[in-house]
Design a protein around this motif. Structure first.
Motif, PDB file in Angstrom:
ATOM      1  N   ALA A   1       0.856  -1.018   0.276  1.00  0.00           N
ATOM      2  CA  ALA A   1      -0.113   0.082  -0.039  1.00  0.00           C
ATOM      3  C   ALA A   1       0.796   1.092  -0.063  1.00  0.00           C
ATOM      4  O   ALA A   1       0.567   2.251   0.781  1.00  0.00           O
ATOM      5  N   THR A   2       1.931   1.373  -0.856  1.00  0.00           N
ATOM      6  CA  THR A   2       2.806   2.221  -0.903  1.00  0.00           C
ATOM      7  C   THR A   2       3.009   2.889  -2.319  1.00  0.00           C
ATOM      8  O   THR A   2       2.193   2.426  -3.187  1.00  0.00           O
ATOM      9  N   ARG A   3       3.890   3.833  -2.363  1.00  0.00           N
ATOM     10  CA  ARG A   3       4.218   4.377  -3.889  1.00  0.00           C
ATOM     11  C   ARG A   3       5.696   4.837  -3.828  1.00  0.00           C
ATOM     12  O   ARG A   3       6.202   5.211  -2.687  1.00  0.00           O
ATOM     13  N   ALA A   4       5.979   4.970  -4.955  1.00  0.00           N
ATOM     14  CA  ALA A   4       7.463   5.689  -5.162  1.00  0.00           C
ATOM     15  C   ALA A   4       7.645   7.186  -5.321  1.00  0.00           C
ATOM     16  O   ALA A   4       8.549   7.874  -4.736  1.00  0.00           O
ATOM     17  N   GLY A   5       6.464   7.674  -5.730  1.00  0.00           N
ATOM     18  CA  GLY A   5       6.689   9.112  -6.008  1.00  0.00           C
ATOM     19  C   GLY A   5       6.304  10.159  -4.859  1.00  0.00           C
ATOM     20  O   GLY A   5       6.211   9.559  -3.739  1.00  0.00           O
ATOM     21  N   VAL A   6       6.763  11.321  -4.940  1.00  0.00           N
ATOM     22  CA  VAL A   6       6.702  12.267  -4.117  1.00  0.00           C
ATOM     23  C   VAL A   6       5.130  12.972  -3.942  1.00  0.00           C
ATOM     24  O   VAL A   6       4.186  12.578  -4.690  1.00  0.00           O
ATOM     25  N   ASP A   7       4.859  13.778  -2.971  1.00  0.00           N
ATOM     26  CA  ASP A   7       3.375  14.174  -2.666  1.00  0.00           C
ATOM     27  C   ASP A   7       3.146  15.464  -3.707  1.00  0.00           C
ATOM     28  O   ASP A   7       4.138  16.081  -4.133  1.00  0.00           O
ATOM     29  N   SER A   8       2.153  15.487  -4.130  1.00  0.00           N
ATOM     30  CA  SER A   8       1.407  16.685  -5.046  1.00  0.00           C
ATOM     31  C   SER A   8       1.592  17.572  -4.242  1.00  0.00           C
ATOM     32  O   SER A   8       1.425  17.515  -3.056  1.00  0.00           O
ATOM     33  N   PRO A   9       1.507  18.988  -4.933  1.00  0.00           N
ATOM     34  CA  PRO A   9       1.383  20.167  -4.172  1.00  0.00           C
ATOM     35  C   PRO A   9       0.260  20.440  -3.274  1.00  0.00           C
ATOM     36  O   PRO A   9       0.483  20.856  -2.213  1.00  0.00           O
ATOM     37  N   GLU A  10      -0.914  19.702  -3.774  1.00  0.00           N
ATOM     38  CA  GLU A  10      -2.167  19.635  -2.940  1.00  0.00           C
ATOM     39  C   GLU A  10      -1.944  18.679  -1.567  1.00  0.00           C
ATOM     40  O   GLU A  10      -2.247  19.236  -0.430  1.00  0.00           O
ATOM     41  N   ALA A  11      -1.224  17.678  -1.820  1.00  0.00           N
ATOM     42  CA  ALA A  11      -0.831  16.645  -0.578  1.00  0.00           C
ATOM     43  C   ALA A  11      -0.084  17.616   0.397  1.00  0.00           C
ATOM     44  O   ALA A  11      -0.131  17.429   1.753  1.00  0.00           O
ATOM     45  N   LYS A  12       0.791  18.162  -0.020  1.00  0.00           N
ATOM     46  CA  LYS A  12       1.984  19.097   0.806  1.00  0.00           C
ATOM     47  C   LYS A  12       0.999  20.023   1.560  1.00  0.00           C
ATOM     48  O   LYS A  12       1.397  20.061   2.728  1.00  0.00           O
ATOM     49  N   THR A  13       0.075  20.747   0.954  1.00  0.00           N
ATOM     50  CA  THR A  13      -0.631  21.745   1.853  1.00  0.00           C
ATOM     51  C   THR A  13      -1.306  21.001   2.947  1.00  0.00           C
ATOM     52  O   THR A  13      -1.659  21.434   3.792  1.00  0.00           O
ATOM     53  N   ASN A  14      -1.990  19.927   2.449  1.00  0.00           N
ATOM     54  CA  ASN A  14      -2.645  19.151   3.666  1.00  0.00           C
ATOM     55  C   ASN A  14      -1.986  18.694   4.572  1.00  0.00           C
ATOM     56  O   ASN A  14      -2.379  18.580   5.723  1.00  0.00           O
ATOM     57  N   ARG A  15      -0.752  18.261   4.363  1.00  0.00           N
ATOM     58  CA  ARG A  15       0.375  17.839   5.409  1.00  0.00           C
ATOM     59  C   ARG A  15       0.355  19.027   6.372  1.00  0.00           C
ATOM     60  O   ARG A  15       0.613  18.899   7.331  1.00  0.00           O
ATOM     61  N   LEU A  16       0.677  20.132   5.438  1.00  0.00           N
ATOM     62  CA  LEU A  16       0.783  21.427   6.538  1.00  0.00           C
ATOM     63  C   LEU A  16      -0.282  21.769   7.330  1.00  0.00           C
ATOM     64  O   LEU A  16      -0.244  22.215   8.572  1.00  0.00           O
ATOM     65  N   LYS A  17      -1.642  21.572   6.574  1.00  0.00           N
ATOM     66  CA  LYS A  17      -2.657  21.883   7.618  1.00  0.00           C
ATOM     67  C   LYS A  17      -2.816  20.980   8.349  1.00  0.00           C
ATOM     68  O   LYS A  17      -3.249  21.220   9.758  1.00  0.00           O
ATOM     69  N   ALA A  18      -2.552  19.480   8.254  1.00  0.00           N
ATOM     70  CA  ALA A  18      -2.468  18.342   9.531  1.00  0.00           C
ATOM     71  C   ALA A  18      -1.515  18.942  10.349  1.00  0.00           C
ATOM     72  O   ALA A  18      -1.806  18.745  11.973  1.00  0.00           O
ATOM     73  N   ILE A  19      -0.313  19.385  10.295  1.00  0.00           N
ATOM     74  CA  ILE A  19       0.667  19.910  11.439  1.00  0.00           C
ATOM     75  C   ILE A  19      -0.134  20.838  12.330  1.00  0.00           C
ATOM     76  O   ILE A  19      -0.157  20.829  13.416  1.00  0.00           O
ATOM     77  N   GLU A  20      -0.798  21.934  11.561  1.00  0.00           N
ATOM     78  CA  GLU A  20      -1.398  22.920  12.287  1.00  0.00           C
ATOM     79  C   GLU A  20      -2.669  22.197  13.168  1.00  0.00           C
ATOM     80  O   GLU A  20      -2.722  22.683  14.437  1.00  0.00           O
ATOM     81  N   LEU A  21      -3.264  21.226  12.627  1.00  0.00           N
ATOM     82  CA  LEU A  21      -4.177  20.852  13.481  1.00  0.00           C
ATOM     83  C   LEU A  21      -3.916  19.948  14.590  1.00  0.00           C
ATOM     84  O   LEU A  21      -4.375  19.976  15.736  1.00  0.00           O
ATOM     85  N   VAL A  22      -2.639  19.292  14.531  1.00  0.00           N
ATOM     86  CA  VAL A  22      -2.121  18.659  15.759  1.00  0.00           C
ATOM     87  C   VAL A  22      -1.643  19.380  16.617  1.00  0.00           C
ATOM     88  O   VAL A  22      -1.855  19.284  18.072  1.00  0.00           O
ATOM     89  N   ARG A  23      -1.205  20.717  16.384  1.00  0.00           N
ATOM     90  CA  ARG A  23      -0.562  21.715  17.324  1.00  0.00           C
ATOM     91  C   ARG A  23      -1.604  22.601  17.884  1.00  0.00           C
ATOM     92  O   ARG A  23      -1.568  23.167  19.222  1.00  0.00           O
ATOM     93  N   ASP A  24      -2.944  22.576  17.339  1.00  0.00           N
ATOM     94  CA  ASP A  24      -4.178  23.299  17.782  1.00  0.00           C
ATOM     95  C   ASP A  24      -4.547  22.310  19.081  1.00  0.00           C
ATOM     96  O   ASP A  24      -5.269  21.221  19.008  1.00  0.00           O
ATOM     97  N   PRO A  25      -4.490  23.088  20.222  1.00  0.00           N
ATOM     98  CA  PRO A  25      -4.988  22.290  21.573  1.00  0.00           C
ATOM     99  C   PRO A  25      -6.600  21.965  21.451  1.00  0.00           C
ATOM    100  O   PRO A  25      -6.679  21.042  22.234  1.00  0.00           O
ATOM    101  N   THR A  26      -7.148  22.593  20.625  1.00  0.00           N
ATOM    102  CA  THR A  26      -8.807  22.294  20.672  1.00  0.00           C
ATOM    103  C   THR A  26      -8.828  21.083  19.545  1.00  0.00           C
ATOM    104  O   THR A  26      -9.987  20.493  19.544  1.00  0.00           O
ATOM    105  N   GLN A  27      -7.886  20.648  18.936  1.00  0.00           N
ATOM    106  CA  GLN A  27      -8.264  19.495  17.771  1.00  0.00           C
ATOM    107  C   GLN A  27      -7.007  18.339  18.246  1.00  0.00           C
ATOM    108  O   GLN A  27      -7.360  17.444  19.082  1.00  0.00           O
ATOM    109  N   GLY A  28      -5.716  18.732  17.989  1.00  0.00           N
ATOM    110  CA  GLY A  28      -4.901  17.725  18.449  1.00  0.00           C
ATOM    111  C   GLY A  28      -4.796  16.498  17.521  1.00  0.00           C
ATOM    112  O   GLY A  28      -5.702  16.195  16.572  1.00  0.00           O
ATOM    113  N   PRO A  29      -4.079  15.190  17.949  1.00  0.00           N
ATOM    114  CA  PRO A  29      -3.738  14.126  17.251  1.00  0.00           C
ATOM    115  C   PRO A  29      -5.189  13.397  16.959  1.00  0.00           C
ATOM    116  O   PRO A  29      -5.614  12.620  16.039  1.00  0.00           O
ATOM    117  N   SER A  30      -6.265  13.456  18.177  1.00  0.00           N
ATOM    118  CA  SER A  30      -7.455  12.637  18.108  1.00  0.00           C
ATOM    119  C   SER A  30      -8.204  13.295  16.608  1.00  0.00           C
ATOM    120  O   SER A  30      -8.970  12.602  16.273  1.00  0.00           O
TER     121      SER A  30
END
Ligand code: MLT
Length: 265
Positions: free
Chosen positions: A117-146
């Motif tokens: 269930a993997t792939r060789a290529g890199v993230d698309s620009p959209e996927a990179k933006t989503n990762r940055l948004k996810a990092i913000e969510l994890v850091r947000d005390p009202t959201q977090g990893p859950s």
């Protein structure tokens, strides 16, 4: 079990004896992903399943966790366990990205590869933006990893698995909730920056088993078809009724594919 690997207290499970089979989980999971493999494959291999740094019971360290760093941890684990024999290295999703990095750095330690269930290529620009948004969510005390766990859960399993197997859904949810915030952010930063493994495909000269769920909502099975076309000595198995976690959703079929592969090595 806990073992010291360089700067890291690393947790791992192990069963069986013989050729080492090192199984690397994906994001944001832990070694219990491999529960259906640990016992079932122990008659054919020494199955070793670590928690990557920041996951399960391994130490949470600040990120980013580059794929090279995670590969170095796997190498240090093999050293700490005194394993000198070449291993079969298997990785699921992000574990596959780590497997590519491990092959580039430590090919002499590799007897064969399993890419699930993997792939060789890199993230698309959209996927990179989503990762940055996810990092913000994890850091947000009202959201977090859950909050991430809640969002990811339906995307990890085939729609049919999600709708009809509540126990498995709960099990995956529990795994997702066990990751530390450091682990989640470390992975996201590392995956965001990961190098393209497409050029690695032609360099792989070890027997390789590629497994993908036919209904993977996160990574298309076409990615595995492309890896199969790029890796000379590879075998492709597409598992019906499986999503992004084919080893959990179709353990018998997954294990059968791995058994056949190990026998042929
Ligand atoms: C994984 O399952 O390891 C990740 O979802 C892979 C990714 O986000 O690229």
């Amino acid at each position: 079990m806990r073992i010291r690997c360089r700067d890291l207290g690393m947790n791992y499970e192990e069963r069986g004896s013989g050729r080492p089979l090192l199984l690397i989980h994906g994001y944001p999971l832990n070694h219990t992903l491999w529960e259906p493999q640990l016992d079932a494959l122990a008659d054919q291999a020494r199955v070793i399943a670590p928690d990557l740094r920041g996951h399960g019971q391994s130490e949470p360290m600040p990120g980013p966790y580059s794929m090279d760093l995670l590969a170095d941890d796997c190498n240090a684990l093999l050293d700490a366990l005194g394993i000198t024999q070449p291993v079969v290295m298997g990785g699921l999703s992000m574990g596959g990205y780590v497997t590519f990095a491990f092959y580039r750095k430590y090919a002499a330690r590799v007897a064969g590869l399993i890419l699930a269930a993997t792939r060789a290529g890199v993230d698309s620009p959209e996927a990179k933006t989503n990762r940055l948004k996810a990092i913000e969510l994890v850091r947000d005390p009202t959201q977090g990893p859950s909050a991430i766990a809640q969002m990811m859960l339906p995307r990890l399993l085939a729609p049919q698995t999600y709708a009809t197997r509540p126990e498995l859904v709960k099990q995956v949810h529990r795994i997702l909730l066990s990751v530390s915030p450091e682990g989640m952010i470390g992975d996201l930063m590392g995956m965001l920056e990961r190098p393209d493994s497409t050029p690695t495909l032609a360099q792989i000269d070890r027997p390789t088993l590629i497994v993908h769920g036919a209904d993977d909502p996160l990574i298309s099975p076409q990615e595995s078809q492309a890896m199969h076309a790029g890796i000379k000595n590879s075998r492709l198995v597409i598992l019906p009724g499986a999503g992004h976690l084919p080893n959990l959703e179709q353990p018998e079929l997954f294990n059968e594919a791995v058994r056949d592969f190990l026998r042929a090595l």
